[in-house]
Write an enzyme that holds these catalytic residues in place. Structure first.
Site, mmCIF file in Angstrom:
data_model
loop_
_atom_site.group_PDB
_atom_site.id
_atom_site.type_symbol
_atom_site.label_atom_id
_atom_site.label_comp_id
_atom_site.label_asym_id
_atom_site.label_seq_id
_atom_site.Cartn_x
_atom_site.Cartn_y
_atom_site.Cartn_z
ATOM 1 N N LYS A 213 34.010 51.301 46.916
ATOM 2 C CA LYS A 213 33.319 51.319 48.212
ATOM 3 C C LYS A 213 33.790 52.505 49.046
ATOM 4 O O LYS A 213 32.991 53.257 49.581
ATOM 5 C CB LYS A 213 33.589 50.000 48.946
ATOM 6 C CG LYS A 213 32.833 49.882 50.249
ATOM 7 C CD LYS A 213 32.738 48.437 50.717
ATOM 8 C CE LYS A 213 34.108 47.875 51.077
ATOM 9 N NZ LYS A 213 34.005 46.476 51.540
ATOM 10 N N GLU A 219 43.341 53.684 41.489
ATOM 11 C CA GLU A 219 43.146 53.347 40.079
ATOM 12 C C GLU A 219 41.811 53.888 39.569
ATOM 13 O O GLU A 219 41.712 54.423 38.462
ATOM 14 C CB GLU A 219 43.159 51.828 39.867
ATOM 15 C CG GLU A 219 44.533 51.180 39.914
ATOM 16 C CD GLU A 219 44.923 50.727 41.306
ATOM 17 O OE1 GLU A 219 44.343 51.240 42.305
ATOM 18 O OE2 GLU A 219 45.834 49.878 41.404
ATOM 19 N N GLY A 270 34.743 43.464 48.473
ATOM 20 C CA GLY A 270 34.704 43.648 47.021
ATOM 21 C C GLY A 270 34.455 42.355 46.259
ATOM 22 O O GLY A 270 33.608 42.295 45.369
ATOM 23 N N ARG A 271 35.166 41.298 46.623
ATOM 24 C CA ARG A 271 35.049 40.040 45.880
ATOM 25 C C ARG A 271 33.734 39.331 46.134
ATOM 26 O O ARG A 271 33.418 38.360 45.463
ATOM 27 C CB ARG A 271 36.235 39.135 46.223
ATOM 28 C CG ARG A 271 36.388 38.806 47.695
ATOM 29 C CD ARG A 271 37.764 38.214 47.971
ATOM 30 N NE ARG A 271 38.057 37.964 49.380
ATOM 31 C CZ ARG A 271 38.550 38.862 50.229
ATOM 32 N NH1 ARG A 271 38.778 40.098 49.839
ATOM 33 N NH2 ARG A 271 38.812 38.542 51.485
ATOM 34 N N GLU A 357 42.176 35.555 47.275
ATOM 35 C CA GLU A 357 42.202 36.725 48.159
ATOM 36 C C GLU A 357 41.558 36.394 49.505
ATOM 37 O O GLU A 357 41.898 36.983 50.521
ATOM 38 C CB GLU A 357 41.490 37.912 47.490
ATOM 39 C CG GLU A 357 41.782 39.239 48.193
ATOM 40 C CD GLU A 357 41.268 40.451 47.433
ATOM 41 O OE1 GLU A 357 40.378 40.301 46.587
ATOM 42 O OE2 GLU A 357 41.766 41.562 47.701
ATOM 43 N N HIS A 388 43.348 22.233 24.223
ATOM 44 C CA HIS A 388 44.394 22.456 23.225
ATOM 45 C C HIS A 388 45.515 23.316 23.790
ATOM 46 O O HIS A 388 46.302 23.876 23.035
ATOM 47 C CB HIS A 388 43.797 23.121 21.988
ATOM 48 C CG HIS A 388 42.850 22.229 21.256
ATOM 49 N ND1 HIS A 388 43.195 21.556 20.113
ATOM 50 C CD2 HIS A 388 41.572 21.864 21.526
ATOM 51 C CE1 HIS A 388 42.171 20.831 19.696
ATOM 52 N NE2 HIS A 388 41.169 20.999 20.535
ATOM 53 N N LYS A 503 50.608 48.863 48.174
ATOM 54 C CA LYS A 503 49.975 50.185 48.023
ATOM 55 C C LYS A 503 50.815 51.265 48.700
ATOM 56 O O LYS A 503 51.034 52.345 48.152
ATOM 57 C CB LYS A 503 48.596 50.179 48.711
ATOM 58 C CG LYS A 503 47.457 49.653 47.890
ATOM 59 C CD LYS A 503 46.133 49.981 48.603
ATOM 60 C CE LYS A 503 45.055 49.013 48.184
ATOM 61 N NZ LYS A 503 43.780 49.230 48.889
#
Lengths: 527, 527
Positions: A213, A219, A270-271, A357, A388, A503
């Site tokens: 954005k 990254e 973002g999420r 978040e 399992h 950060k």
């Protein structure tokens, strides 16, 4: 008039605290009234899904108090405010518009000089046109060949949601002749992530989708450079192999380095961005614009249902309120998401971000410390695999973990096999059925090691099949659940200041100007 | 003489309860003694790894009490008993021999008429011979072509561990010319899982590895039939495309339907079977026998270090004891596993099974109810991805979640890129460094929304590179940690009765003879 108050200032909240440990789901589901309860505690959702909460620790009295809480805390009114363009994201002083990417349920929202609904529709159309041109061969690579593959470069919300949605629909699209291009994803700054993905691709036929954005995510920009090196080594021109999804104010916007750029804005976290261009570009390219539109329509249908002020008709609101009861009255610290669908293998990881978040906060929307717990830990894996694995603790551990099952009557590929008189799909559904009842009712045994206390609450979201529309509704359900819980707790569910300190300190380490613990740890890890 | 006692009967346990909230990691790591503490609170592990616990909430007094607990509860003595072949799995009345698959640290263990160490060594050799024959082309398909691919069919411990280990070494093997065959995995009874994997394979060149200790696991046998249908449709002979890993008493053993069968036994639980044939077949075929042997050697090295009675020299023991302090004194309900290595993407899912299935128990090893909490919820995703996802809650949520970081100085592929003067690998390590300090020390800010309380404990396992040997040591570390915690809590970490009720009820549903809640739920889900 909307009033923003901490939950513990409300009389319904205080009343709710007195209702701890009131309901035994073992009794409710073992007794003769079980079938009636299962029929009654059920709410239709968008996308032809249903939310069933018969195995939750609630009764009429608790539901009545939850309804009072919803009303006193004005949960639906706050949702309407959000839809109308109020500045709900108080920390960053922004509107919250992800629902507007899939429909309009409130007033016209103007910002950045445009009607935002028109802006989002226009971006969907621009992406559709681009995707159609790629699929038809109107847009081709340097050698005039068709592109066959897309690869998204993004992290967090630019990765988890779109990746989970792609995996959720891949088999459906293949079966329904909607599969256009394979999609891959690069997210981690670990160079082995990008290296192993890129080496598996035919770069000359790949379109990379760079998603950030701000256009400044470390990254993502690092992986862009990494990928550009490979594109160059493959003898290709990066500007023929990369598009951007970003905000119009970012350095990636209106930039000739990219074949095209599609836009979102600061009003979509973002999420919450799977229904914006962040999900739209990769899903439209992979499955075609029609599939993406159906996905949006499913989400829009669910968003609309969430405006119902009757909690017994509003699945996300009910789910949110029961979650609050479990967290703040029953005191349960975690919730497991258990989809009985391999296609939803990464859906729990997306919900983990969405929920943790958004509501993993200790201060209210005005920055004041809160006197109660907020968002729980969210984790999960698909069933029957989880059975399992970690289900042992869920059944017999010392803590109670509320469960959310998701299941579909039909599978996606249409492939199946009959063994011992049942298909695999029926076995899958028989297992969900069995687990709900086993968790709720338990079973006593002379051998205490084989005894099950039961009393472990769960809910179930189910439908005919996981397809674009039901997936959209499922996603919107959880987004709206998280939103409603944020309103109950009076937190800002739309910022994420908790990620900033790390950060900042990482930059300090990279600068080399560090001391104390940072220097000592860096000495262990950095060559 | 070994004495099996509940933890709350021990005087060291009672003393430990009085040490709650004693240490501020913010103070410890902000002060001038930080570098000394980081250097001191460090323990060498196998595989050239190191365990650092400087950011945990411990001091000399707490460590002394933990050492007393280790001694009073005879943790290392119990480990030695286990190694010597005692019946540690009280519920199923079995020995626990997974450590014996990689080395012998106790007495000779005889069972089923053989020396078990010799038996395990022989199976490793049989697998190695088979893998070498496949790689050399001595064993070929019906058309005389070499096999190129393996596909494991198994669930739970027959899937999660082997899959996590394969992904952990795939890039390393490619870089180090040890990559022999691609591996795929089918686990879920959801037919879309098997369908999508099988359709992606060239069946004529694939060897399927059917893994089930009992030879009766419903999901696995269903998927075997599913796959056999595809093998037949591809015009191939299943007996040329399938091997079995099972116990010698299972219906899959000594069965001409399979090209070969490799054996394990009842003394190795599924979640502890990565170093048995369950992991051995797929890893030896994928990467060659040498890689698998190195992996075993790394685990053996770590197993040996775990015999040290000095807790400051025994990383798994220290890790276990600190975890007990966090769970039973500090009251933390969950632990996050955060590997800064994309290759470890599924390692947290494996540890989730390992830990939660082993210690998610409410009764002691004699079946008596316990008066304290046992195993925590385990979850995790690789960093830096998690930083852009659920770390918000870890930093600023209302609950404290202890963290376990894992990091390596070098990446596996050797590929990297320099952006802003640092490689991606250095950025990755800078981020681990930054996160440890950010979680521990926090940071106050005039804006409470940007304030970090700190005081969030973490540990760090680190080494030069993730390779077969360090991976083996890492795996053994966690297996032994879980074992030691089980000893502290006096639970049987080696059975899993909690998964039985669901299995039984699923059979009831499939039989059609159900009533009440089972019938009502089945009515919603089964066509």
């Amino acid at each position: 008039m909307i009033s923003w108050s901490n939950a513990d200032s409300l009389s319904s909240w205080k009343k709710l605290q007195s209702l701890k440990g009131m309901v035994s789901v073992a009794d409710e589901l073992s007794g003769s009234g079980a079938a009636d309860r299962i029929a009654k505690y059920s709410i239709p959702m968008g996308g032809a899904l249903t939310y069933n909460f018969a195995a939750k620790q609630v009764n009429e009295q608790i539901l009545k108090t939850l309804a009072e809480l919803a009303e006193e805390q004005q949960l639906v009114e706050k949702y309407q405010e959000l839809l109308d363009g109020a500045v709900i994201n108080t920390g960053e002083k922004r509107m919250v518009l992800h629902q507007l990417t899939r429909g309009q349920l409130g007033k016209d929202v103007m910002a950045d000089g445009v009607n935002k609904r028109e802006f989002y529709i226009n971006e969907v159309k621009r992406i559709a046109d681009f995707a159609n041109d790629v699929h038809s061969g109107k847009l081709v690579n340097e050698k005039g060949e068709k592109y066959t593959t897309v690869c998204q470069i993004g992290i967090g919300g630019s990765d988890l949601g779109p990746r989970a949605m792609y995996l959720a629909l891949e088999n459906w699209a293949k079966k329904n002749k909607a599969f256009k291009m394979e999609a891959h994803f690069i997210s981690n700054v670990d160079p082995d992530d990008a290296a192993s993905v890129v080496k598996s691709l035919d770069i000359s036929k790949t379109i990379f989708i760079l998603v950030s954005k701000s256009g400044t995510t470390l990254e993502t920009l690092t992986n862009e450079s990494f990928v550009k090196d490979f594109i160059k080594k493959a003898g290709c021109d990066a500007s023929k192999h990369m598009i951007a999804v970003t905000s119009e104010t970012s350095p990636l916007a209106h930039n000739p380095d990219y074949m095209a750029a599609f836009y979102m804005d600061d009003y979509i976290g973002g999420r919450y961005s799977s229904t914006s261009g962040v999900g739209g570009a990769v899903l439209s390219l992979a499955f075609g614009p029609k599939v993406f539109q159906d996905f949006l329509d499913g989400a829009a249908e669910e968003d609309k249902l969430c405006l119902n002020k009757d909690i017994t008709k509003n699945a996300a609101l009910m789910d949110a309120l029961i979650g609050v009861y479990e967290r703040n009255v029953q005191g349960y610290p975690a919730t497991a998401i258990l989809p009985y669908s391999q296609a939803l293998s990464r859906f729990p990881a997306h919900l983990q971000q969405l929920d943790m978040e958004s509501n993993g906060k200790s201060v209210n929307r005005d920055g004041k410390p809160l006197g109660y717990v907020t968002g729980p830990v969210i984790f999960g894996e698909p069933g029957t695999n989880g059975q399992h694995s970690f289900y042992q603790l869920l059944h017999q551990g010392t803590d109670i973990i509320p469960l959310q099952f998701i299941a579909f009557r039909e599978n996606q590929t249409g492939e199946d096999v009959v063994i011992e008189d049942s298909t695999s799909q029926v076995k899958l559904c028989a297992n969900v059925t069995a687990q709900i009842v086993a968790f709720a009712c338990g079973k006593s045994d002379a051998d205490p090691n084989k005894s099950f206390a039961g009393g472990r609450p769960s809910s179930l979201i189910y439908g005919a099949q996981l397809n674009p529309k039901s997936l959209g509704a499922l996603l919107a359900h959880y987004e709206n659940k998280v939103m409603f819980q944020g309103f109950v707790w009076n937190v800002n569910s739309f910022d994420q200041e908790g990620v900033q300190l790390g950060k900042k300190l990482a930059k300090t380490v990279l600068s080399g100007n560090m001391e104390g613990a940072l220097k000592a740890y860096a000495g262990l890890l950095i060559k």
